[in-house]
Motif scaffolding. Structure first.
Motif, PDB file in Angstrom:
ATOM      1  N   GLU A  28      -0.038  -2.898   3.228  1.00  0.00           N
ATOM      2  CA  GLU A  28      -1.300  -2.576   4.099  1.00  0.00           C
ATOM      3  C   GLU A  28      -1.090  -1.524   3.682  1.00  0.00           C
ATOM      4  N   HIS A  29      -2.094  -0.386   2.891  1.00  0.00           N
ATOM      5  CA  HIS A  29      -2.208   1.009   2.785  1.00  0.00           C
ATOM      6  C   HIS A  29      -2.922   1.671   3.882  1.00  0.00           C
ATOM      7  N   PHE A  30      -2.081   2.216   3.932  1.00  0.00           N
ATOM      8  CA  PHE A  30      -2.857   2.968   5.594  1.00  0.00           C
ATOM      9  C   PHE A  30      -3.276   4.621   5.067  1.00  0.00           C
ATOM     10  N   GLU A  31      -4.506   5.436   4.995  1.00  0.00           N
ATOM     11  CA  GLU A  31      -4.646   6.365   5.089  1.00  0.00           C
ATOM     12  C   GLU A  31      -4.670   7.013   6.243  1.00  0.00           C
ATOM     13  N   LEU A  32      -4.713   8.829   6.251  1.00  0.00           N
ATOM     14  CA  LEU A  32      -4.964   9.953   7.317  1.00  0.00           C
ATOM     15  C   LEU A  32      -6.183   9.284   8.348  1.00  0.00           C
ATOM     16  N   GLN A  33      -5.866   9.328   9.721  1.00  0.00           N
ATOM     17  CA  GLN A  33      -7.331   9.652  10.553  1.00  0.00           C
ATOM     18  C   GLN A  33      -7.426   7.678  10.374  1.00  0.00           C
ATOM     19  N   ASP A  34      -6.979   7.166   9.803  1.00  0.00           N
ATOM     20  CA  ASP A  34      -6.996   5.871  10.260  1.00  0.00           C
ATOM     21  C   ASP A  34      -6.834   5.188  11.658  1.00  0.00           C
ATOM     22  N   TRP A  35      -7.847   4.611  12.033  1.00  0.00           N
ATOM     23  CA  TRP A  35      -7.541   4.245  13.597  1.00  0.00           C
ATOM     24  C   TRP A  35      -6.927   2.862  13.167  1.00  0.00           C
ATOM     25  N   VAL A  49       1.391   9.693   6.070  1.00  0.00           N
ATOM     26  CA  VAL A  49       1.747   8.803   5.839  1.00  0.00           C
ATOM     27  C   VAL A  49       3.306   8.368   4.902  1.00  0.00           C
ATOM     28  N   GLU A  50       3.818   8.272   4.638  1.00  0.00           N
ATOM     29  CA  GLU A  50       4.682   7.705   3.541  1.00  0.00           C
ATOM     30  C   GLU A  50       4.494   7.097   3.271  1.00  0.00           C
ATOM     31  N   GLU A  51       4.304   7.340   1.780  1.00  0.00           N
ATOM     32  CA  GLU A  51       3.980   5.860   0.568  1.00  0.00           C
ATOM     33  C   GLU A  51       4.783   4.687   0.559  1.00  0.00           C
ATOM     34  N   ASP A  52       4.791   3.234   1.676  1.00  0.00           N
ATOM     35  CA  ASP A  52       5.100   2.593   0.683  1.00  0.00           C
ATOM     36  C   ASP A  52       6.207   2.299   1.914  1.00  0.00           C
ATOM     37  N   VAL A  53       6.630   3.378   2.843  1.00  0.00           N
ATOM     38  CA  VAL A  53       7.949   3.367   3.288  1.00  0.00           C
ATOM     39  C   VAL A  53       7.302   3.200   5.034  1.00  0.00           C
ATOM     40  N   ALA A  54       6.709   3.862   5.402  1.00  0.00           N
ATOM     41  CA  ALA A  54       6.652   4.242   6.873  1.00  0.00           C
ATOM     42  C   ALA A  54       4.920   5.438   7.128  1.00  0.00           C
ATOM     43  N   PHE A  59      -0.292   7.707  19.248  1.00  0.00           N
ATOM     44  CA  PHE A  59      -0.768   6.590  19.993  1.00  0.00           C
ATOM     45  C   PHE A  59      -1.300   7.263  21.433  1.00  0.00           C
ATOM     46  N   GLY A  60      -1.728   8.875  21.432  1.00  0.00           N
ATOM     47  CA  GLY A  60      -2.211   9.264  22.510  1.00  0.00           C
ATOM     48  C   GLY A  60      -0.837   9.382  23.648  1.00  0.00           C
ATOM     49  N   SER A  61      -0.212   9.250  24.255  1.00  0.00           N
ATOM     50  CA  SER A  61       1.316   9.624  24.970  1.00  0.00           C
ATOM     51  C   SER A  61       2.313   9.090  24.086  1.00  0.00           C
ATOM     52  N   GLU A  62       2.331   9.014  22.730  1.00  0.00           N
ATOM     53  CA  GLU A  62       3.171   8.849  22.060  1.00  0.00           C
ATOM     54  C   GLU A  62       2.939   9.189  20.699  1.00  0.00           C
ATOM     55  N   LYS A  63       3.986   9.168  19.433  1.00  0.00           N
ATOM     56  CA  LYS A  63       3.721   9.561  18.092  1.00  0.00           C
ATOM     57  C   LYS A  63       5.513   8.905  18.514  1.00  0.00           C
ATOM     58  N   LEU A  64       4.683   7.946  16.511  1.00  0.00           N
ATOM     59  CA  LEU A  64       5.824   6.456  16.447  1.00  0.00           C
ATOM     60  C   LEU A  64       5.810   6.680  15.105  1.00  0.00           C
ATOM     61  N   ARG A  65       6.864   6.601  14.122  1.00  0.00           N
ATOM     62  CA  ARG A  65       7.316   6.076  12.954  1.00  0.00           C
ATOM     63  C   ARG A  65       7.021   5.172  12.964  1.00  0.00           C
ATOM     64  N   ILE A  66       6.279   4.080  12.113  1.00  0.00           N
ATOM     65  CA  ILE A  66       6.500   2.532  12.354  1.00  0.00           C
ATOM     66  C   ILE A  66       6.734   2.310  10.459  1.00  0.00           C
ATOM     67  N   ALA A  67       7.756   1.642  10.449  1.00  0.00           N
ATOM     68  CA  ALA A  67       8.452   1.382   9.194  1.00  0.00           C
ATOM     69  C   ALA A  67       8.015   0.197   8.404  1.00  0.00           C
TER      70      ALA A  67
END
Length: 76
Positions: A28-35, A49-54, A59-67
């Motif tokens: 799935e492709h995500f863009e900036l500011q997608d909920w 967004v790192e294209e097709d990588v992560a 999330f408010g309390s923390e920022k996470l990089r999801i692969a």
């Protein structure tokens, strides 16, 4: 004395295990500011967004990089 080696197995033509592997679903492709919603962290907003990588999600309390392939992340 050398141990005997097993003969190579021939695939049986009617075997259900000869079915080729199903293609994986497209990433799935995500863009900036997608909920987005995550099963563990809840609601968040995509901030990087790192294209097709992560993706980087705030999330408010923390920022996470999801692969990729983002198994528990869903676009809202």
């Amino acid at each position: 004395m050398k141990p005997t080696r097993a003969a190579a197995r021939r695939p049986l033509p009617g075997s259900p295990f000869n079915v080729p592997a199903a293609p994986s679903p497209p990433v799935e492709h995500f863009e900036l500011q997608d909920w987005v919603s995550h099963d563990k962290y809840g609601l968040g907003s995509v901030i990087g967004v790192e294209e097709d990588v992560a993706v980087i999600v705030d999330f408010g309390s923390e920022k996470l990089r999801i692969a990729a392939p983002y198994p528990r992340l869903f676009k809202l």
